[in-house]
Design a protein around this motif. Sequence first.
Motif, PDB file in Angstrom:
ATOM      1  N   THR A  25       0.856  -1.194   0.000  1.00 27.55           N
ATOM      2  CA  THR A  25       0.000   0.000   0.000  1.00 27.55           C
ATOM      3  C   THR A  25       0.892   1.245   0.000  1.00 27.55           C
ATOM      4  O   THR A  25       1.876   1.303   0.733  1.00 27.55           O
ATOM      5  CB  THR A  25      -0.906  -0.026   1.250  1.00 27.55           C
ATOM      6  OG1 THR A  25      -1.770  -1.149   1.139  1.00 27.55           O
ATOM      7  CG2 THR A  25      -1.731   1.236   1.374  1.00 27.55           C
ATOM      8  N   GLN A  26       0.524   2.220  -0.823  1.00 26.10           N
ATOM      9  CA  GLN A  26       1.342   3.419  -0.958  1.00 26.10           C
ATOM     10  C   GLN A  26       0.788   4.571  -0.120  1.00 26.10           C
ATOM     11  O   GLN A  26      -0.389   4.928  -0.250  1.00 26.10           O
ATOM     12  CB  GLN A  26       1.345   3.874  -2.426  1.00 26.10           C
ATOM     13  CG  GLN A  26       1.974   2.870  -3.367  1.00 26.10           C
ATOM     14  CD  GLN A  26       3.434   3.211  -3.619  1.00 26.10           C
ATOM     15  OE1 GLN A  26       3.753   4.253  -4.168  1.00 26.10           O
ATOM     16  NE2 GLN A  26       4.311   2.322  -3.199  1.00 26.10           N
ATOM     17  N   SER A 207      -0.959  19.795  -8.056  1.00 30.85           N
ATOM     18  CA  SER A 207      -1.488  18.491  -7.685  1.00 30.85           C
ATOM     19  C   SER A 207      -0.928  18.149  -6.313  1.00 30.85           C
ATOM     20  O   SER A 207       0.281  18.204  -6.109  1.00 30.85           O
ATOM     21  CB  SER A 207      -1.048  17.467  -8.732  1.00 30.85           C
ATOM     22  OG  SER A 207      -1.580  16.219  -8.445  1.00 30.85           O
ATOM     23  N   ILE A 208      -1.792  17.819  -5.372  1.00 32.95           N
ATOM     24  CA  ILE A 208      -1.288  17.493  -4.036  1.00 32.95           C
ATOM     25  C   ILE A 208      -1.773  16.118  -3.573  1.00 32.95           C
ATOM     26  O   ILE A 208      -2.879  15.700  -3.883  1.00 32.95           O
ATOM     27  CB  ILE A 208      -1.677  18.565  -2.982  1.00 32.95           C
ATOM     28  CG1 ILE A 208      -3.197  18.656  -2.785  1.00 32.95           C
ATOM     29  CG2 ILE A 208      -1.109  19.917  -3.331  1.00 32.95           C
ATOM     30  CD1 ILE A 208      -3.601  19.641  -1.699  1.00 32.95           C
ATOM     31  N   TRP A 209      -0.888  15.431  -2.882  1.00 33.56           N
ATOM     32  CA  TRP A 209      -1.268  14.243  -2.113  1.00 33.56           C
ATOM     33  C   TRP A 209      -1.115  14.641  -0.660  1.00 33.56           C
ATOM     34  O   TRP A 209      -0.045  15.101  -0.257  1.00 33.56           O
ATOM     35  CB  TRP A 209      -0.328  13.078  -2.380  1.00 33.56           C
ATOM     36  CG  TRP A 209      -0.579  12.343  -3.656  1.00 33.56           C
ATOM     37  CD1 TRP A 209      -1.387  11.265  -3.839  1.00 33.56           C
ATOM     38  CD2 TRP A 209       0.029  12.608  -4.923  1.00 33.56           C
ATOM     39  NE1 TRP A 209      -1.337  10.853  -5.146  1.00 33.56           N
ATOM     40  CE2 TRP A 209      -0.481  11.648  -5.833  1.00 33.56           C
ATOM     41  CE3 TRP A 209       0.934  13.566  -5.394  1.00 33.56           C
ATOM     42  CZ2 TRP A 209      -0.098  11.608  -7.172  1.00 33.56           C
ATOM     43  CZ3 TRP A 209       1.315  13.536  -6.720  1.00 33.56           C
ATOM     44  CH2 TRP A 209       0.789  12.557  -7.598  1.00 33.56           C
ATOM     45  N   VAL A 210      -2.168  14.460   0.089  1.00 31.26           N
ATOM     46  CA  VAL A 210      -2.128  14.923   1.467  1.00 31.26           C
ATOM     47  C   VAL A 210      -2.648  13.818   2.378  1.00 31.26           C
ATOM     48  O   VAL A 210      -3.558  13.083   2.007  1.00 31.26           O
ATOM     49  CB  VAL A 210      -2.933  16.241   1.606  1.00 31.26           C
ATOM     50  CG1 VAL A 210      -4.383  16.063   1.170  1.00 31.26           C
ATOM     51  CG2 VAL A 210      -2.871  16.821   3.008  1.00 31.26           C
ATOM     52  N   SER A 211      -2.042  13.678   3.525  1.00 28.49           N
ATOM     53  CA  SER A 211      -2.519  12.687   4.496  1.00 28.49           C
ATOM     54  C   SER A 211      -3.653  13.343   5.272  1.00 28.49           C
ATOM     55  O   SER A 211      -3.418  14.115   6.200  1.00 28.49           O
ATOM     56  CB  SER A 211      -1.383  12.283   5.430  1.00 28.49           C
ATOM     57  OG  SER A 211      -1.850  11.299   6.327  1.00 28.49           O
ATOM     58  N   SER A 212      -4.871  13.041   4.858  1.00 29.01           N
ATOM     59  CA  SER A 212      -6.002  13.864   5.285  1.00 29.01           C
ATOM     60  C   SER A 212      -7.266  13.044   5.486  1.00 29.01           C
ATOM     61  O   SER A 212      -7.410  11.963   4.928  1.00 29.01           O
ATOM     62  CB  SER A 212      -6.238  14.913   4.195  1.00 29.01           C
ATOM     63  OG  SER A 212      -7.503  15.500   4.315  1.00 29.01           O
ATOM     64  N   GLN A 213      -8.199  13.621   6.216  1.00 36.92           N
ATOM     65  CA  GLN A 213      -9.529  13.020   6.363  1.00 36.92           C
ATOM     66  C   GLN A 213     -10.502  13.579   5.329  1.00 36.92           C
ATOM     67  O   GLN A 213     -11.696  13.252   5.378  1.00 36.92           O
ATOM     68  CB  GLN A 213     -10.059  13.271   7.771  1.00 36.92           C
ATOM     69  CG  GLN A 213      -9.281  12.503   8.824  1.00 36.92           C
ATOM     70  CD  GLN A 213      -9.722  12.775  10.244  1.00 36.92           C
ATOM     71  OE1 GLN A 213      -8.896  12.813  11.133  1.00 36.92           O
ATOM     72  NE2 GLN A 213     -11.012  12.980  10.478  1.00 36.92           N
ATOM     73  N   ARG A 236      -5.561  14.779  -3.489  1.00 34.81           N
ATOM     74  CA  ARG A 236      -5.797  13.343  -3.311  1.00 34.81           C
ATOM     75  C   ARG A 236      -5.225  12.883  -1.987  1.00 34.81           C
ATOM     76  O   ARG A 236      -4.251  13.439  -1.504  1.00 34.81           O
ATOM     77  CB  ARG A 236      -5.024  12.554  -4.375  1.00 34.81           C
ATOM     78  CG  ARG A 236      -5.682  12.384  -5.680  1.00 34.81           C
ATOM     79  CD  ARG A 236      -4.703  11.748  -6.656  1.00 34.81           C
ATOM     80  NE  ARG A 236      -3.896  12.757  -7.307  1.00 34.81           N
ATOM     81  CZ  ARG A 236      -3.070  12.491  -8.331  1.00 34.81           C
ATOM     82  NH1 ARG A 236      -2.941  11.253  -8.781  1.00 34.81           N
ATOM     83  NH2 ARG A 236      -2.372  13.461  -8.890  1.00 34.81           N
ATOM     84  N   ASN A 237      -5.768  11.817  -1.473  1.00 36.66           N
ATOM     85  CA  ASN A 237      -5.085  11.051  -0.448  1.00 36.66           C
ATOM     86  C   ASN A 237      -4.351   9.929  -1.147  1.00 36.66           C
ATOM     87  O   ASN A 237      -4.896   9.328  -2.073  1.00 36.66           O
ATOM     88  CB  ASN A 237      -6.076  10.356   0.498  1.00 36.66           C
ATOM     89  CG  ASN A 237      -6.683  11.290   1.525  1.00 36.66           C
ATOM     90  OD1 ASN A 237      -6.273  12.431   1.668  1.00 36.66           O
ATOM     91  ND2 ASN A 237      -7.669  10.783   2.235  1.00 36.66           N
ATOM     92  N   ALA A 238      -3.150   9.610  -0.715  1.00 39.70           N
ATOM     93  CA  ALA A 238      -2.661   8.246  -0.935  1.00 39.70           C
ATOM     94  C   ALA A 238      -3.331   7.451   0.188  1.00 39.70           C
ATOM     95  O   ALA A 238      -4.331   7.900   0.742  1.00 39.70           O
ATOM     96  CB  ALA A 238      -1.139   8.231  -0.856  1.00 39.70           C
ATOM     97  N   ALA A 239      -2.851   6.281   0.531  1.00 36.56           N
ATOM     98  CA  ALA A 239      -3.404   5.632   1.720  1.00 36.56           C
ATOM     99  C   ALA A 239      -3.094   6.516   2.918  1.00 36.56           C
ATOM    100  O   ALA A 239      -2.096   7.248   2.915  1.00 36.56           O
ATOM    101  CB  ALA A 239      -2.773   4.259   1.903  1.00 36.56           C
ATOM    102  N   VAL A 240      -3.942   6.482   3.937  1.00 32.63           N
ATOM    103  CA  VAL A 240      -3.733   7.315   5.117  1.00 32.63           C
ATOM    104  C   VAL A 240      -3.671   6.416   6.356  1.00 32.63           C
ATOM    105  O   VAL A 240      -4.564   5.597   6.574  1.00 32.63           O
ATOM    106  CB  VAL A 240      -4.860   8.366   5.263  1.00 32.63           C
ATOM    107  CG1 VAL A 240      -4.679   9.182   6.533  1.00 32.63           C
ATOM    108  CG2 VAL A 240      -4.887   9.280   4.050  1.00 32.63           C
TER     109      VAL A 240
END
Length: 764
Positions: A25-26, A207-213, A236-240
Amino acid sequence: MPSSGSILGNPVLRKEDPGILEGTTQYYDDLDVAGLLHTAFVRSTVAHANIASIDTSDAKIMPGVAGVYTAADFDLPSVHGFVMLPVTMNRPPLAQEKVRFVGDIVAMVVADTKARAMDAAETVIVDYDELPPLATVVAALADGAPLIHEAQGSNVANAMGTGPIEGVLDDADVVVRERIVNQRVAPVPMEPGGIVAVPGEPAGGLSIWVSSQGPHGVRDEIAMLLGIDPALIRARNAAVGGGFGAKQGMYVEHLLVAKAALTLGRPVKWAETRSENMVGMWHGRGMVHDVELGLKRDGTITGLRVFTNAEAGAYATIGSFLPFFTQMMAANVYVVPKVEFNWQAVVTNTTPVAAYRGAGRPEAIHMMERVLDIAADELGIDPVEIRRKNFIQPDAFPYMPNTGLGATYDTGDYDKALDAVLEYSGYDALRAEQKARRDRGDRVLMGVGLASYLEISAPMVLTKEFGSVEIEDDGTVTARVGTSAHGQGHETAFSQIIADTLGVSFDNVRVLHSDTDEVPRGGGTGGSRSGQIGGSALLVASQEVLAQAKRLAAHLLEANPDDIVLGDGGLEVAGVPASKLAWAELAAAAKDPAKRPEGVAERLQHELDFEAGGSSFPFGSHVAVVEIDSETGRVELVRHIAVDDCGTIINPMIVGGQQHGGIAQGVAQVLWEEVQYDADANPITSSLIDYAMPSAAELPSYETYNTVTPTPLNPLGAKGIGESATLGSTPAVHNAIIDALSHLGIRHIDMPCTAERVWRALQG
Ligand code: MCN
């Protein structure tokens, strides 16, 4: 609704887990982005000071450094913490003139490696003119205390409540008074915060990947603060790896990384370290309640008066609004004829306080359940009986409590959950064992704690969500939903709902979420809303797709639409399996104008913004059994039995997992966890050496059960479960500890009930 043999309501293994277990999982930090730059923040080392000067000259010439920024370099607006709060306590993303807590960001360094960014950050010299640090609410409210935000004119961020209620305690024979402290805790998700921002995609955007809810919310806030069109940002979220409430919304760190990426024209990442996380990520709880509960001698509650001081931390965020929910929940599951509840949120020179699993509701339940136990002890009434006597009865729903906030409880059967937990725990036998041990004078003291709770899930505006379901050419299903799983197993649960409705294989359902390009809008995940609201959106969308497909199949099979039924992987005429049209055939027929009847669209797809009839109110009862070593004060949780009612259950295994996680966080707060500051507001629990977060080894295996009381407010009948067990477990374990000690005259010990605190109480 779940038919027999249905996948819905069954403990289906989670789709998400193989990747997590196998390490494939990324997460955002795993993404391979060419030319990526890394961030280190220079954070204030003092709690309260005017900034005399910042010298970044050495950092700028360090190897690999691409940019060093202070407030003077980035023209960014201050960040407003929450819509209902004054703007005078907004947070500048980079401190301007003043720092307000240890961890406030003074400068940002961007370099080609994380190590080089950190090395350069070390060379930044900040000259502080220190101001008196306000470590506590008491210090912040003291006469002559300096103002943390001058423009506010006070250290009070927000104050609300019922005002005085005439004669609130007048009908009482006895009034029980206690100060109940709900200490500040840190959310400590396994994956700390972080973001990757890549400029130029989409064209000219970001473009952002953020660790987010909820990446939609993060996108909207970044777009607003940077003054760019939200359509130019793909979030986007990657996996969080967990959030527990604290990854809801945008952090100033996210904004700064986005700004740096656009400024430099290169991708920039910020990966929060654990020690940064302990001071930078919002904390939770932090309330002190002065409670007075009025009762008749037979245990009937007559009135409740509470004043709550909530810690806001250095900047007012949603935490300065959360006591609103504490007020809303203050009566818990009981008929309380009169409630006076007033509160204020107060800024201090500490990390801002925001949402943490339960967010304002556990505080209410813990307060009421502790005081009720104290009352039971004083009146000589069994804790079971005092609860039963005051429960709101099943025929009273919908029920509006007298808390002054107009919440309407949907459905409940509080005796049912209590009966169940008494049976599963063997309550009477536990009491008998406790008595026998006391009579023997055992060194190890046994305590049995009980708590009944009410939860509000999908609170306030969180009742609405986007969902869409589409049949692909190959007959598989793609679902899109505006919720943002970060550990809750939505892909599994939502696949079950769709597979059950459309008769497709569970493995043939793909659930897309947490990507602003794939999903047009989304409220994210929080407030235990996703199963009931996101799940209902997808249920209704699937039902609409099924209705369209039935019309199409009836046309193709020359049958009445009412005679078309689900077959295995397609639709068929009832009783004629040979007539079956597979979903791929139906999708192809819909595309063919020659085969498509009037009223059926070219794509078998439906999307909607589902809106539930209101918030739902889960409930339950927990029993905890503890043993306390009377010589050392060490508490051991021996058993924990939970009965949680979240209405109709989509996946009992996921629900069980949520119960386990929720219990663990409740237990941890009672026994070990506490964010602490010294008198100068220096954090002294900013690593996992000092902050006592338990591992599985410290906790027993919980016994989890459910009763099922559906809600009429959504078509699934589901209520939330994500936070419930935290609400039940905290008071149950706390009550068990005091129950073990009450015969020695101990009435209350503040959380966390560490061995030292219990030992001191025993000495007293
Ligand atoms: N579910 C179900 N039947 C129901 C209700 C829910 O099967 N009657 C399932 C849902 O489909 C979902 C899960 O249970 O897969 C949790 O659903 P829900 O109660 O709707 O909560 P959310 O999905 O909205 O998750 C939010 C909630 C909150 S607010 C916190 S805090 C929390 C929690 O979830 N943080 C978590 N659980 C967490 N679990 C993990 N692993 N990580 C976190 O950060």
